[in-house]
Design an enzyme around this catalytic site. Structure first.
Site, PDB file in Angstrom:
ATOM      1  N   GLU A   8     -19.770  -4.779   9.822  1.00 28.02           N
ATOM      2  CA  GLU A   8     -20.693  -4.028  10.566  1.00 28.02           C
ATOM      3  C   GLU A   8     -21.871  -4.860  11.012  1.00 28.02           C
ATOM      4  O   GLU A   8     -22.164  -4.539  12.257  1.00 28.02           O
ATOM      5  CB  GLU A   8     -21.448  -3.027   9.469  1.00 28.02           C
ATOM      6  CG  GLU A   8     -20.483  -1.930   8.889  1.00 28.02           C
ATOM      7  CD  GLU A   8     -19.689  -2.082   8.061  1.00 28.02           C
ATOM      8  OE1 GLU A   8     -19.434  -3.289   7.573  1.00 28.02           O
ATOM      9  OE2 GLU A   8     -18.582  -1.345   7.727  1.00 28.02           O
ATOM     10  N   LYS A  25       1.021  -1.216  -0.050  1.00 25.54           N
ATOM     11  CA  LYS A  25       0.055  -0.109  -0.104  1.00 25.54           C
ATOM     12  C   LYS A  25       0.852   1.337  -0.140  1.00 25.54           C
ATOM     13  O   LYS A  25       1.843   1.227   0.772  1.00 25.54           O
ATOM     14  CB  LYS A  25      -0.820  -0.029   1.305  1.00 25.54           C
ATOM     15  CG  LYS A  25      -2.019   1.047   1.270  1.00 25.54           C
ATOM     16  CD  LYS A  25      -3.038   0.599   2.294  1.00 25.54           C
ATOM     17  CE  LYS A  25      -3.967   1.795   2.516  1.00 25.54           C
ATOM     18  NZ  LYS A  25      -5.147   1.407   3.207  1.00 25.54           N
ATOM     19  N   ARG A  56     -25.681  -1.664   6.252  1.00 25.41           N
ATOM     20  CA  ARG A  56     -25.178  -3.086   6.258  1.00 25.41           C
ATOM     21  C   ARG A  56     -25.744  -3.762   7.310  1.00 25.41           C
ATOM     22  O   ARG A  56     -25.820  -5.258   7.352  1.00 25.41           O
ATOM     23  CB  ARG A  56     -23.602  -3.180   6.098  1.00 25.41           C
ATOM     24  CG  ARG A  56     -23.017  -2.468   4.752  1.00 25.41           C
ATOM     25  CD  ARG A  56     -22.627  -3.540   3.751  1.00 25.41           C
ATOM     26  NE  ARG A  56     -22.914  -3.095   2.506  1.00 25.41           N
ATOM     27  CZ  ARG A  56     -22.271  -3.809   1.398  1.00 25.41           C
ATOM     28  NH1 ARG A  56     -21.574  -4.942   1.772  1.00 25.41           N
ATOM     29  NH2 ARG A  56     -22.485  -3.525   0.278  1.00 25.41           N
TER      30      ARG A  56
HETATM   31  C1  LIG Z   1     -19.133  -1.766   4.303  1.00 26.55           C
HETATM   32  C2  LIG Z   1     -17.967  -0.827   4.264  1.00 26.55           C
HETATM   33  N1  LIG Z   1     -17.281  -0.572   5.479  1.00 26.55           N
HETATM   34  C3  LIG Z   1     -16.486   0.423   5.675  1.00 26.55           C
HETATM   35  C4  LIG Z   1     -15.735   0.858   4.705  1.00 26.55           C
HETATM   36  C5  LIG Z   1     -14.650   1.966   4.628  1.00 26.55           C
HETATM   37  N2  LIG Z   1     -13.595   1.463   4.021  1.00 26.55           N
HETATM   38  C6  LIG Z   1     -13.167   1.698   2.657  1.00 26.55           C
HETATM   39  S1  LIG Z   1     -11.671   1.129   2.235  1.00 26.55           S
HETATM   40  C7  LIG Z   1     -11.436   0.684   3.743  1.00 26.55           C
HETATM   41  C8  LIG Z   1     -10.295  -0.456   3.726  1.00 26.55           C
HETATM   42  C9  LIG Z   1     -10.061  -1.514   2.675  1.00 26.55           C
HETATM   43  O1  LIG Z   1      -9.172  -2.246   2.984  1.00 26.55           O
HETATM   44  P1  LIG Z   1      -8.765  -3.702   1.666  1.00 26.55           P
HETATM   45  O2  LIG Z   1     -10.065  -4.128   1.334  1.00 26.55           O
HETATM   46  O3  LIG Z   1      -7.701  -4.244   2.480  1.00 26.55           O
HETATM   47  O4  LIG Z   1      -8.417  -2.643   0.489  1.00 26.55           O
HETATM   48  P2  LIG Z   1      -7.184  -1.758   0.235  1.00 26.55           P
HETATM   49  O5  LIG Z   1      -7.565  -0.424   0.608  1.00 26.55           O
HETATM   50  O6  LIG Z   1      -6.129  -2.363   1.231  1.00 26.55           O
HETATM   51  O7  LIG Z   1      -6.740  -1.943  -0.893  1.00 26.55           O
HETATM   52  C10 LIG Z   1     -12.484   0.739   4.578  1.00 26.55           C
HETATM   53  C11 LIG Z   1     -12.701   0.292   5.987  1.00 26.55           C
HETATM   54  C12 LIG Z   1     -16.400   0.684   3.294  1.00 26.55           C
HETATM   55  N3  LIG Z   1     -15.943   1.179   2.111  1.00 26.55           N
HETATM   56  N4  LIG Z   1     -17.474  -0.222   3.123  1.00 26.55           N
END
Ligand SMILES: Cc1ncc(C[n+]2csc(CCOP(=O)(O)OP(=O)(O)O)c2C)c(N)n1
Length: 647
Positions: A371, A283, A399
């Site tokens: 959630e 990242k 959700r």
């Molecule tokens: C249902 C939901 N909960 C929380 C989020 C907020 N959120 C956006 S990106 C993220 C982290 C994503 O991590 P990952 O899936 O590992 O993807 P990366 O950013 O590392 O590529 C979060 C918690 C979201 N988009 N959707």
């Protein structure tokens, strides 16, 4: 800066003209563009930098005009946008009428879905794969999910189903060890172990080398290398859990090695059945400040391109956010109330409960992007008399609707929901706007709904809410508190009691939460035109302050309800229901809020203005209604006419 390779990419087809070295150089150019644009137009940075090579390789190996590519969450699609004909519009990213920060099906044929909530990708991709079978369509379906997204319940449900159905589906696990901050949970630890296993491509090379060195048999055996590797892979596969679920597992492979990615994608795309390709990425890759601190640069503010230094917006040091007030107040309250525990679903910094976690690590739970589980967990905690404060953005609590119903309200347990980012959120747009929480919570028995007019009232509400024995929710926006100074002393809040902020006789605004201050400004503007209105701070959407509201409606010829929430099922609807049930004439009542459609991205101020939910907009609406009233009922209408074109 000349970007000679990227400038030639008008569609993914153009990638085919490039050598591997060129593709590597292209990755560098794409990073520069992403960093440049995001440094000026704040957005998601670190996750996008991590998937540049993967994005190139995917578009090189597949034809996503025919095939389908489904990104989970979708905040990591900036590179995808650059390659799919949106390069020229890229500088408008996340601005009003500019490119969306997420996949948007109205924006490009390369985006099969509009998305922004995690966990959806594998399910949606499996749906496409099932449909293709029914429709006799032959194409490849690829889902890309992060290591945090794959830990979401919905992703697990989809893996469970896909492994059983055996349809052709490629799931790419983009593993960078990070959600916004570090990925939490046992599954993350499991992935961690795999990450330390030899890379799949190294393993192949090693086996090749070993076999070549065997005398005589070496050459012949080498021909069957693929079969041996296949067989060995099955024996010692690191991602055994996926294999047991019915997937063919490949990986881990280096997600920054374009050549290895393209080779592997070419090889697996012809295989049948569900496949999981485990890709290791970093990242923030390629921009040192983001690689060093990926959480800080997940969703960055403006920064200097050459050193990543954040450019703080010129702000009044006294101005603090609602999130900040919530974060600090929760800690203050938890010092004397040992029952308070805090829960976040992978948003510790965004919701401000990270500070609580540092102060009270044993009373703090980050459950990952889950959630539903967050609310179930809160139920169990609350059953013992603890006071769970479940801090979830308004849009993401959607959700867990059934858990709110079944595990909080039906039990009558005292779970408190802190709904940050309620209302219009701004540049994240329709996937993230918090415009439905009043509607999806109001009809649930036992639920108490409140919203503060400012930071001081948020403190007062929180200190009241942590004493409640029933489920409750406090909604507040992604914004700074409106008052200049946060008052440390405040009057205690009484459940179901609103307040009259200002009294007048020409009309009234009953405002909910963040709409109270703009309503007061609107009253000031109207006062300049000699129109004197009452402003009510409703405080509660449930239970409503029935006596106060009925009294106001009876006394005024024009009554507005104002909310930054959908008009369908929102605060204004609740007021109308009350009035109708009590047999009160509702003719004077007009509901101001968000119409029944999805609201696009743009800054919160711009969008509120467009919706006429700023002071000027309310004023205009008030005057247009005022102008339609019979002159007889408006004592100063003639005087008003002289000044009316001032607005
Ligand atoms: C249902 C939901 N909960 C929380 C989020 C907020 N959120 C956006 S990106 C993220 C982290 C994503 O991590 P990952 O899936 O590992 O993807 P990366 O950013 O590392 O590529 C979060 C918690 C979201 N988009 N959707």
């Amino acid at each position: 800066m000349a970007r000679k390779l990227l400038e030639k990419i008008d569609s993914p087809k153009d990638l085919q003209q490039l050598s591997i070295e060129d593709l590597e150089a292209l990755a560098q150019e794409m990073r520069e563009v992403i960093i440049d644009v995001v440094s000026r137009n704040p957005g998601h940075l670190a996750s996008n930098l991590g998937v540049v090579e993967l994005t190139i390789a995917l578009h090189y190996a597949f034809d996503f005009l025919k095939d389908r590519l489904v990104w989970d969450v979708g905040h990591q699609t900036y590179g995808h946008k650059l390659l799919t004909g949106r390069r020229k519009k890229f500088p408008t990213l996340r601005q009003y009428k500019g490119l969306s920060g997420f996949p948007d099906k109205n924006e490009s044929k390369y985006d099969p879905f509009t998305s922004g909530h995690s966990g959806h990708a594998i399910s949606s991709a499996l749906g496409l794969a099932c449909a293709d079978k029914i429709n006799g369509v032959d194409r490849k379906i690829v889902a890309v999910a992060g290591d945090a997204a794959i830990g979401a319940g919905m992703s697990f449900e989809a893996l469970n189903h896909a492994g059983d159905l055996k349809k052709n589906l490629i799931v790419i696990l983009n593993d960078n060890e990070m959600a916004i901050s570090s990925t939490v949970g046992a599954f993350a630890k499991y992935l961690n172990k795999i990450r330390t296993a030899p890379l799949f491509t190294d393993f192949k090379k090693e086996a090749h080398h070993l076999i070549q060195s065997l005398p005589i048999v070496g050459k012949r055996m080498d021909q069957t290398l693929e079969h041996i590797v296949e067989a060995l892979k099955r024996e010692i596969t690191p991602g055994q859990i996926f294999v047991d679920l019915g997937f063919d597992y490949f990986g881990p492979i280096d997600g920054h090695d374009i050549s290895a990615l393209i080779d592997t994608l070419h090889n697996i795309k012809h295989l049948n059945g569900p496949i999981l390709l485990h890709v290791i990425t970093e990242k923030g890759k390629g921009f040192e400040p983001a690689a060093q601190n990926p959480a800080r640069y997940h969703s960055a503010g403006k920064f200097q391109m050459h050193n990543g230094k954040m450019i703080e917006p010129q702000k009044d040091p006294k101005k603090i956010s609602y999130t900040n007030v919530f974060s600090k107040t929760l800690i203050e309250l938890a010092k004397s109330n040992k029952n308070i525990v805090a829960i976040t679903a992978a948003m510790p910094e965004g919701t401000g409960v990270d500070a609580f976690g540092k102060e009270f690590p044993d009373r703090y739970f980050d459950v990952g992007m889950c959630e539903q589980h967050a609310v179930g967990l809160a139920n169990g905690l609350a059953a013992t008399g603890l006071k769970p404060v479940t801090a979830i953005y308004s849009t993401f609590l959607q959700r867990a609707y059934d858990q709110v119903f079944h595990d909080a309200c039906l039990q009558g347990h005292g779970v408190l929901f802190a709904l940050d980012r309620s209302g219009v959120v701004g540049n994240d747009g329709p996937t993230h706007n918090g415009l439905f929480d009043i509607a999806y919570l109001r009809h649930l028995p036992n639920m108490i709904l409140m919203s503060p007019k400012d930071g001081t009232e948020l403190k007062a509400m929180l200190s009241k809410a942590v004493q409640l024995k029933s489920p409750a929710a406090i909604r507040y926006p992604r914004a700074n508190i409106p008052e200049d100074n946060l008052d440390n002393s405040y009057d205690p809040i009484e459940i179901g009691k609103g307040e009259i902020v200002k009294e007048g006789q020409d009309g009234a605004i009953i405002a909910y939460g963040a709409m109270v201050y703009p309503s007061m400004q609107c009253a000031d503007m109207l006062a300049e035109k000699d129109i004197d209105i009452t402003v009510v701070n409703a405080r509660f959407a449930k239970p409503l302050d029935g006596n106060l509201i009925i009294d106001i409606v009876k006394k005024h010829q024009i009554v507005f309800t104002v909310e930054d929430h959908s008009l369908v099922g929102g605060f204004g609807s609740a007021v109308l229901e009350l009035l109708i049930d009590k047999g009160i004439d509702t003719q004077a009542v007009h509901r101001l809020g968000v119409p029944d459609k999805f609201i696009e991205h743009g800054s919160r101020d711009v969008i509120l203005k467009l919706l006429n939910l700023d002071a000027e907009g309310m004023c205009k609406t008030f005057i247009s209604i005022w102008n339609k009233l019979e002159p007889a009922v408006i004592k100063n209408k003639e005087e008003y006419k002289e000044t009316s074109n001032l607005i």
